[in-house]
Design a protein around this motif. Structure first.
Motif, short mmCIF file in Angstrom:
data_model
loop_
_atom_site.label_atom_id
_atom_site.label_comp_id
_atom_site.label_asym_id
_atom_site.label_seq_id
_atom_site.Cartn_x
_atom_site.Cartn_y
_atom_site.Cartn_z
N PHE A 136 -92.60 -56.61 -4.09
CA PHE A 136 -91.70 -57.54 -4.75
C PHE A 136 -92.47 -58.31 -5.82
CE2 PHE A 136 -89.73 -57.31 -0.43
CZ PHE A 136 -88.56 -56.69 -0.84
N ARG A 137 -91.73 -58.88 -6.74
CA ARG A 137 -92.28 -59.71 -7.81
C ARG A 137 -92.05 -61.16 -7.42
NH1 ARG A 137 -96.01 -59.40 -11.04
NH2 ARG A 137 -95.82 -60.71 -12.84
N ALA A 138 -93.05 -62.03 -7.59
CA ALA A 138 -92.89 -63.43 -7.19
C ALA A 138 -93.43 -64.38 -8.23
CB ALA A 138 -93.61 -63.66 -5.86
N GLN A 139 -92.82 -65.56 -8.27
CA GLN A 139 -93.28 -66.64 -9.14
C GLN A 139 -93.18 -67.94 -8.34
OE1 GLN A 139 -90.61 -65.62 -12.50
NE2 GLN A 139 -92.48 -65.61 -13.70
N LEU A 140 -94.14 -68.82 -8.58
CA LEU A 140 -94.25 -70.06 -7.83
C LEU A 140 -94.17 -71.23 -8.80
CD1 LEU A 140 -94.93 -71.20 -4.95
CD2 LEU A 140 -97.32 -71.12 -5.64
N TYR A 141 -93.36 -72.24 -8.44
CA TYR A 141 -93.15 -73.40 -9.30
C TYR A 141 -93.23 -74.69 -8.48
CZ TYR A 141 -90.91 -69.82 -12.19
OH TYR A 141 -90.64 -68.69 -12.90
N ARG A 142 -93.52 -75.79 -9.16
CA ARG A 142 -93.35 -77.10 -8.53
C ARG A 142 -91.84 -77.37 -8.48
NH1 ARG A 142 -94.28 -80.93 -11.73
NH2 ARG A 142 -94.82 -79.72 -13.56
N GLN A 143 -91.40 -78.03 -7.41
CA GLN A 143 -89.98 -78.37 -7.32
C GLN A 143 -89.64 -79.46 -8.33
OE1 GLN A 143 -87.99 -78.95 -3.60
NE2 GLN A 143 -89.36 -77.54 -2.52
N LYS A 144 -88.40 -79.47 -8.76
CA LYS A 144 -87.91 -80.47 -9.70
C LYS A 144 -88.18 -81.87 -9.15
CE LYS A 144 -83.77 -81.76 -12.21
NZ LYS A 144 -82.35 -81.46 -12.44
N GLY A 145 -88.69 -82.73 -10.02
CA GLY A 145 -88.96 -84.11 -9.62
C GLY A 145 -90.37 -84.35 -9.13
N THR A 146 -91.19 -83.29 -9.03
CA THR A 146 -92.58 -83.48 -8.60
C THR A 146 -93.47 -83.62 -9.83
OG1 THR A 146 -92.99 -81.11 -8.46
CG2 THR A 146 -92.25 -82.20 -6.45
#
Length: 192
Positions: A136-146
């Motif tokens: 699978f392809r994955a991407q990681l982000y900070r959640q909104k508001g952090t």
């Protein structure tokens, strides 16, 4: 599977730059109320979309070494919904997912390869008691508001596709397409 595997860890590399160095593996808990697995397949000329709840997840992320990152997820087949009642009933039937006998779909990562865009996540997917290797392809982000550098609350988007027939879920193949596209949005929080 309502967006659970859309891009789970492909963003490990992408997000590592804007986030502060991690120094060690960290366990993360899934925020089940805001995480969703989505899936889609064709039924004749139409696309049918559905969702499946996440039953449990075990995630350890090491921002310094992808080799130390591990993900294990179980989906609740009995709670899946597919577009309209007939599609839901057919999907859960013995001819496709056989929810009564196989109430879970599981995935466990075996390797994670960061790249410029996120990461490729290899693992073992079990559907209807049949286990096959998948990527699978994955991407990681900070959640909104952090704030920048804050890794306590993250969002992982995972995408990929699979063959129904490869897992013995090939019922109504004359009407329904074999390819199932997955999109997963998993919101997670670091366990302190």
């Amino acid at each position: 599977m309502r967006h659970l595997l859309t891009r789970l860890l492909a963003c490990l590399a992408l997000s590592a730059a804007p986030l502060v160095a991690g120094a060690a593996p960290h366990a993360y808990a899934l925020e089940t109320d805001t995480s969703v697995v989505g899936f889609a397949w064709t039924l004749g000329p139409d696309t049918v979309k559905g969702t499946m709840p996440v039953k449990r997840a075990d995630m350890v992320i090491d921002f310094d070494s992808a080799a130390n990152t591990h993900v294990a997820v179980a989906l609740d087949v009995t709670g899946a919904v597919a577009g309209f009642p007939f599609a839901t009933q057919g999907m859960k039937s013995r001819k496709v997912l056989w929810a009564d006998r196989f109430p879970e779909i599981t995935f466990e990562s075996t390797a994670i390869r960061p790249d410029d865009d996120g990461a490729e996540v290899d693992g073992l997917l079990t559907v209807r008691g049949i286990t096959r290797p998948v990527t699978f392809r994955a991407q990681l982000y900070r959640q909104k508001g952090t704030q920048p550098g804050d890794r306590r609350r993250l969002a992982i988007v995972v995408t990929g596709s699979l063959s129904r027939a490869a897992f013995g879920a090939d019922g109504w193949s004359g009407m329904a397409g074999d390819r199932v596209d997955l999109t997963i949005l998993a919101r997670i929080r670091r366990e302190e």
